[in-house]
Design an enzyme around this catalytic site. Structure first.
Site, PDB file in Angstrom:
ATOM      1  N   PHE A 140     -20.025  -0.775  -0.746  1.00 11.76           N
ATOM      2  CA  PHE A 140     -19.494  -1.254   0.527  1.00 11.76           C
ATOM      3  C   PHE A 140     -19.175  -0.097   1.469  1.00 11.76           C
ATOM      4  O   PHE A 140     -18.843   1.007   1.039  1.00 11.76           O
ATOM      5  CB  PHE A 140     -18.243  -2.109   0.304  1.00 11.76           C
ATOM      6  CG  PHE A 140     -18.554  -3.568   0.119  1.00 11.76           C
ATOM      7  CD1 PHE A 140     -18.230  -4.495   1.092  1.00 11.76           C
ATOM      8  CD2 PHE A 140     -19.199  -4.006  -1.026  1.00 11.76           C
ATOM      9  CE1 PHE A 140     -18.542  -5.835   0.938  1.00 11.76           C
ATOM     10  CE2 PHE A 140     -19.515  -5.343  -1.199  1.00 11.76           C
ATOM     11  CZ  PHE A 140     -19.185  -6.266  -0.210  1.00 11.76           C
TER      12      PHE A 140
ATOM     13  N   CYS B  45      -6.509  -5.656  -3.992  1.00 10.45           N
ATOM     14  CA  CYS B  45      -7.553  -4.709  -3.607  1.00 10.45           C
ATOM     15  C   CYS B  45      -7.159  -3.258  -3.875  1.00 10.45           C
ATOM     16  O   CYS B  45      -7.965  -2.350  -3.632  1.00 10.45           O
ATOM     17  CB  CYS B  45      -7.894  -4.864  -2.127  1.00 10.45           C
ATOM     18  SG  CYS B  45      -8.682  -6.426  -1.693  1.00 10.45           S
TER      19      CYS B  45
ATOM     20  N   LYS C  67     -12.410  -1.578 -14.418  1.00  6.23           N
ATOM     21  CA  LYS C  67     -12.932  -2.754 -13.720  1.00  6.23           C
ATOM     22  C   LYS C  67     -13.454  -3.807 -14.698  1.00  6.23           C
ATOM     23  O   LYS C  67     -13.349  -5.010 -14.442  1.00  6.23           O
ATOM     24  CB  LYS C  67     -14.034  -2.332 -12.748  1.00  6.23           C
ATOM     25  CG  LYS C  67     -13.527  -1.437 -11.614  1.00  6.23           C
ATOM     26  CD  LYS C  67     -12.434  -2.104 -10.789  1.00  6.23           C
ATOM     27  CE  LYS C  67     -12.078  -1.309  -9.546  1.00  6.23           C
ATOM     28  NZ  LYS C  67     -11.056  -1.987  -8.712  1.00  6.23           N
TER      29      LYS C  67
ATOM     30  N   SER D 162     -15.657  -4.516  -9.807  1.00  6.69           N
ATOM     31  CA  SER D 162     -16.750  -3.724  -9.244  1.00  6.69           C
ATOM     32  C   SER D 162     -18.005  -4.030 -10.045  1.00  6.69           C
ATOM     33  O   SER D 162     -17.924  -4.404 -11.224  1.00  6.69           O
ATOM     34  CB  SER D 162     -16.438  -2.228  -9.343  1.00  6.69           C
ATOM     35  OG  SER D 162     -17.598  -1.440  -9.124  1.00  6.69           O
TER      36      SER D 162
ATOM     37  N   TYR E 241     -13.672   4.407 -14.856  1.00  7.40           N
ATOM     38  CA  TYR E 241     -13.738   3.426 -13.771  1.00  7.40           C
ATOM     39  C   TYR E 241     -14.309   2.106 -14.278  1.00  7.40           C
ATOM     40  O   TYR E 241     -13.760   1.032 -14.005  1.00  7.40           O
ATOM     41  CB  TYR E 241     -14.591   3.982 -12.633  1.00  7.40           C
ATOM     42  CG  TYR E 241     -14.657   3.101 -11.421  1.00  7.40           C
ATOM     43  CD1 TYR E 241     -13.530   2.920 -10.614  1.00  7.40           C
ATOM     44  CD2 TYR E 241     -15.824   2.437 -11.062  1.00  7.40           C
ATOM     45  CE1 TYR E 241     -13.576   2.103  -9.497  1.00  7.40           C
ATOM     46  CE2 TYR E 241     -15.884   1.627  -9.940  1.00  7.40           C
ATOM     47  CZ  TYR E 241     -14.759   1.454  -9.157  1.00  7.40           C
ATOM     48  OH  TYR E 241     -14.808   0.640  -8.053  1.00  7.40           O
TER      49      TYR E 241
ATOM     50  N   THR F 189     -16.822   1.266   3.070  1.00  5.52           N
ATOM     51  CA  THR F 189     -15.371   1.454   3.153  1.00  5.52           C
ATOM     52  C   THR F 189     -15.080   2.864   3.662  1.00  5.52           C
ATOM     53  O   THR F 189     -15.984   3.702   3.748  1.00  5.52           O
ATOM     54  CB  THR F 189     -14.736   1.261   1.768  1.00  5.52           C
ATOM     55  OG1 THR F 189     -15.313   2.222   0.871  1.00  5.52           O
ATOM     56  CG2 THR F 189     -15.010  -0.143   1.236  1.00  5.52           C
TER      57      THR F 189
ATOM     58  N   ASP G 149       0.847  -1.189   0.000  1.00  9.26           N
ATOM     59  CA  ASP G 149       0.000   0.000   0.000  1.00  9.26           C
ATOM     60  C   ASP G 149       0.883   1.239   0.000  1.00  9.26           C
ATOM     61  O   ASP G 149       2.089   1.146   0.276  1.00  9.26           O
ATOM     62  CB  ASP G 149      -0.926   0.009   1.231  1.00  9.26           C
ATOM     63  CG  ASP G 149      -2.253   0.719   0.973  1.00  9.26           C
ATOM     64  OD1 ASP G 149      -2.231   1.886   0.536  1.00  9.26           O
ATOM     65  OD2 ASP G 149      -3.313   0.115   1.227  1.00  9.26           O
TER      66      ASP G 149
ATOM     67  N   VAL H 127       1.523   0.442  -7.160  1.00 12.49           N
ATOM     68  CA  VAL H 127       1.260  -0.623  -8.135  1.00 12.49           C
ATOM     69  C   VAL H 127       1.454  -0.166  -9.579  1.00 12.49           C
ATOM     70  O   VAL H 127       1.441  -1.004 -10.497  1.00 12.49           O
ATOM     71  CB  VAL H 127      -0.148  -1.224  -7.969  1.00 12.49           C
ATOM     72  CG1 VAL H 127      -0.298  -1.862  -6.591  1.00 12.49           C
ATOM     73  CG2 VAL H 127      -1.242  -0.189  -8.221  1.00 12.49           C
TER      74      VAL H 127
END
Length: 260
Positions: free
Chosen positions: A199, A85, A170, A153, A166, A201, A37, A59
């Site tokens: 979710f 993730c 995904k 997603s 997005y 989050t 991370d 990443v």
């Protein structure tokens, strides 16, 4: 695949949200977990809590990912589990007209590419490098060497207004799941993808309560936001069930996203 203290795992985006829940769930099984991370303070705390290791990893960078795997493997040995993730999002219309002055603009291509680089290319980068490492492992039961879980997603299938980038990122993760599983089938490495809905989050927790309530009410059942441990539960099921391979699974309370 059996998860215990002989197993090493890497979780990207493991400092918070879905990744943190998965890192904690794996550690609860005795697994040696490395967190990749950019949130160093949070990541170090989670790693300390679970007896794992934190690796500051971007990443989108080959060098950063290579250094992360080197650090993780020096501490825990070659991982046989990877859960991806790490990701982000944005919301910009493909082309739009200003309500103030009628001026027209389009989605900045640099912003589109940025999202693809993180969510799609970043995921593939980690998968390819982890899979190459897994090939060095001795095969276990059924010839299995590893298990990989990627995160897409519901936007991959139900993209909303402003989600072109997005959804593309995904959707790319969904689209590469089966080909990667087929690429790795002769080496005993399984690949599956989870498509989370809405979710609870940290990102969602920052939204106003009325917005969160409205989103929860839009879920057919149960009428609430998803909880990160529910994602982790499915991720572990995909890892532990050795007949689970090449699948894309929605985890969304049966929601189908409206245009906006």
């Amino acid at each position: 695949m059996k998860l215990d203290n002989t197993t090493a795992a890497v979780v990207t985006g493991g400092s918070s949200g879905l990744g943190e829940a998965t890192a904690r769930a794996l550690a609860a099984k005795g697994v040696k977990v490395a967190i990749f991370d950019l949130q160093a303070e949070k990541g170090e705390k989670v790693a300390a809590d679970i007896g794992g290791i934190f690796c500051e990893v971007n990443v989108t960078s080959d060098e950063s990912v290579d250094a992360g795997f080197a650090k993780a493997r020096a501490a825990h040995g070659q991982e046989s589990v990877l859960v991806c993730c790490a990701g982000t999002g944005n919301a910009v219309k493909t082309a739009s007209r200003s309500k103030e002055d009628g001026s027209i603009k389009h989605f900045p291509l640099a912003a589109f590419d940025w999202l693809i680089q993180i969510n799609l290319v970043g995921t593939f980068r980690c998968v390819a490098k982890s899979a190459a490492g897994m090939l060095t492992l001795d095969p276990g039961e059924d010839g299995e060497r590893g298990a990989i879980v990627m995160t897409a997603s519901v936007a991959a299938e139900d993209g909303q207004i402003g989600q072109a980038a997005y959804s593309a990122s995904k959707g790319g993760v969904v689209g590469m799941t089966l080909p990667i599983a087929r690429d790795l089938m002769s080496e005993g490495i399984r690949v599956n993808t989870i498509l989370p809905g809405i979710f609870n989050t940290p990102l969602m927790q920052g939204a106003p309560q009325p917005v969160r309530d409205a989103l929860a009410a839009s879920v057919p059942f149960p009428k609430r936001l998803g909880n990160a441990p529910e994602y982790a539960h499915l991720a572990l099921t995909m890892i532990e069930n050795s007949y689970f391979n090449g699948e894309d699974v929605r985890l969304d309370g049966a929601i189908r996203m409206a245009p906006r």
